[in-house]
Scaffold this motif. Structure first.
Motif, mmCIF file in Angstrom:
data_model
loop_
_atom_site.group_PDB
_atom_site.id
_atom_site.type_symbol
_atom_site.label_atom_id
_atom_site.label_comp_id
_atom_site.label_asym_id
_atom_site.label_seq_id
_atom_site.Cartn_x
_atom_site.Cartn_y
_atom_site.Cartn_z
ATOM 1 N N ASP A 106 0.862 -1.178 0.000
ATOM 2 C CA ASP A 106 0.000 0.000 0.000
ATOM 3 C C ASP A 106 0.900 1.230 0.000
ATOM 4 O OD1 ASP A 106 0.730 0.675 2.700
ATOM 5 O OD2 ASP A 106 -0.876 -0.575 3.471
ATOM 6 N N HIS A 107 0.324 2.374 -0.336
ATOM 7 C CA HIS A 107 1.141 3.576 -0.515
ATOM 8 C C HIS A 107 1.886 3.996 0.753
ATOM 9 C CE1 HIS A 107 0.062 4.338 -4.636
ATOM 10 N NE2 HIS A 107 -1.192 4.034 -4.343
ATOM 11 N N ALA A 108 1.227 3.926 1.902
ATOM 12 C CA ALA A 108 1.880 4.336 3.152
ATOM 13 C C ALA A 108 3.061 3.428 3.479
ATOM 14 C CB ALA A 108 0.870 4.336 4.296
ATOM 15 N N SER A 109 2.865 2.129 3.343
ATOM 16 C CA SER A 109 3.940 1.185 3.639
ATOM 17 C C SER A 109 5.070 1.293 2.632
ATOM 18 C CB SER A 109 3.404 -0.250 3.638
ATOM 19 O OG SER A 109 2.424 -0.413 4.619
ATOM 20 N N PHE A 110 4.720 1.508 1.359
ATOM 21 C CA PHE A 110 5.740 1.591 0.307
ATOM 22 C C PHE A 110 6.743 2.702 0.590
ATOM 23 C CE2 PHE A 110 7.506 2.918 -3.772
ATOM 24 C CZ PHE A 110 7.981 1.713 -4.251
ATOM 25 N N ARG A 111 6.277 3.800 1.187
ATOM 26 C CA ARG A 111 7.207 4.897 1.523
ATOM 27 C C ARG A 111 8.287 4.423 2.491
ATOM 28 N NH1 ARG A 111 2.472 7.891 0.922
ATOM 29 N NH2 ARG A 111 1.898 7.858 3.114
ATOM 30 N N THR A 112 7.976 3.418 3.293
ATOM 31 C CA THR A 112 8.938 2.884 4.252
ATOM 32 C C THR A 112 9.869 1.858 3.607
ATOM 33 O OG1 THR A 112 7.342 3.169 6.023
ATOM 34 C CG2 THR A 112 9.173 1.676 6.450
ATOM 35 N N TRP A 113 9.303 0.856 2.953
ATOM 36 C CA TRP A 113 10.152 -0.224 2.436
ATOM 37 C C TRP A 113 10.556 -0.056 0.979
ATOM 38 C CZ3 TRP A 113 8.125 -2.730 -1.688
ATOM 39 C CH2 TRP A 113 6.736 -2.845 -1.793
ATOM 40 N N GLY A 114 9.841 0.719 0.205
ATOM 41 C CA GLY A 114 10.154 0.869 -1.222
ATOM 42 C C GLY A 114 11.576 1.320 -1.490
ATOM 43 N N PRO A 115 11.985 2.455 -0.916
ATOM 44 C CA PRO A 115 13.364 2.913 -1.164
ATOM 45 C C PRO A 115 14.426 1.949 -0.619
ATOM 46 C CG PRO A 115 11.992 4.691 -0.329
ATOM 47 C CD PRO A 115 11.184 3.424 -0.192
ATOM 48 N N GLU A 116 14.078 1.222 0.441
ATOM 49 C CA GLU A 116 15.031 0.250 0.999
ATOM 50 C C GLU A 116 15.257 -0.906 0.031
ATOM 51 O OE1 GLU A 116 14.715 -3.295 4.271
ATOM 52 O OE2 GLU A 116 13.832 -1.375 4.836
ATOM 53 N N LEU A 117 14.166 -1.386 -0.556
ATOM 54 C CA LEU A 117 14.242 -2.552 -1.423
ATOM 55 C C LEU A 117 14.587 -2.205 -2.860
ATOM 56 C CD1 LEU A 117 13.897 -5.565 -0.963
ATOM 57 C CD2 LEU A 117 11.517 -5.333 -1.619
ATOM 58 N N PHE A 118 14.103 -1.059 -3.330
ATOM 59 C CA PHE A 118 14.331 -0.632 -4.704
ATOM 60 C C PHE A 118 15.007 0.737 -4.711
ATOM 61 C CE2 PHE A 118 10.217 -2.990 -4.696
ATOM 62 C CZ PHE A 118 10.669 -4.143 -5.286
ATOM 63 N N PRO A 119 16.270 0.824 -4.287
ATOM 64 C CA PRO A 119 16.942 2.115 -4.215
ATOM 65 C C PRO A 119 17.031 2.775 -5.597
ATOM 66 C CG PRO A 119 18.504 0.333 -3.853
ATOM 67 C CD PRO A 119 17.150 -0.297 -3.947
ATOM 68 N N ALA A 120 17.010 4.102 -5.604
ATOM 69 C CA ALA A 120 17.137 4.839 -6.859
ATOM 70 C C ALA A 120 18.495 4.555 -7.486
ATOM 71 C CB ALA A 120 16.975 6.337 -6.601
ATOM 72 N N GLU A 121 18.492 4.496 -8.797
ATOM 73 C CA GLU A 121 19.743 4.181 -9.496
ATOM 74 C C GLU A 121 20.539 5.430 -9.715
ATOM 75 O OE1 GLU A 121 19.035 0.416 -12.125
ATOM 76 O OE2 GLU A 121 17.676 2.012 -12.727
#
Length: 121
Positions: A106-121
């Motif tokens: 979900d959008h709220a959770s993605f803000r927490t784990w998204g950058p950790e798992l899919f770091p910007a290139e």
């Protein structure tokens, strides 16, 4: 050899190609591949249907399993970290049972784990 991360994706409600569509983009799946992650799907959809989805996307998954068989993925692959991304309590149940870290799609959770798992290139 560096430690590997394994990411399991639910389909419906999780991936943007699901029914209903989820928040995890195909770009994120491709990013995971570029980072060297093992990726695949763990869904209620039949394995043959999961493989058809991957084929249409021109991607070769490392695994496709039914949700209740996620523990078999952990047995088959040695990784430093195991994640299952899904949108339901059922996803969380089977991820926890299999020893995976559950990440809610979900959008709220993605803000927490998204950058950790899919770091910007």
């Amino acid at each position: 050899m560096s430690p590997v991360t394994l990411v399991s994706f639910d389909i419906d409600g999780t991936l943007e190609i699901g029914d209903p569509p989820g928040i995890v983009t195909l770009a994120s799946v491709h990013a995971a591949r570029r980072l060297g992650y093992l990726v695949g799907t763990c869904s209620d959809r039949p394995v043959s249907h999961q493989r058809d989805i991957w084929s249409r996307l021109s991607l070769i998954p490392d695994f496709t399993v039914l949700k209740h068989r996620l523990a078999e993925v952990k047995s088959a692959f040695t990784a430093a970290a195991y994640y299952h991304i899904g949108d339901t309590d059922v996803d969380e149940h089977f991820a926890t049972l299999a020893g995976f870290r559950f990440l809610r799609a979900d959008h709220a959770s993605f803000r927490t784990w998204g950058p950790e798992l899919f770091p910007a290139e």
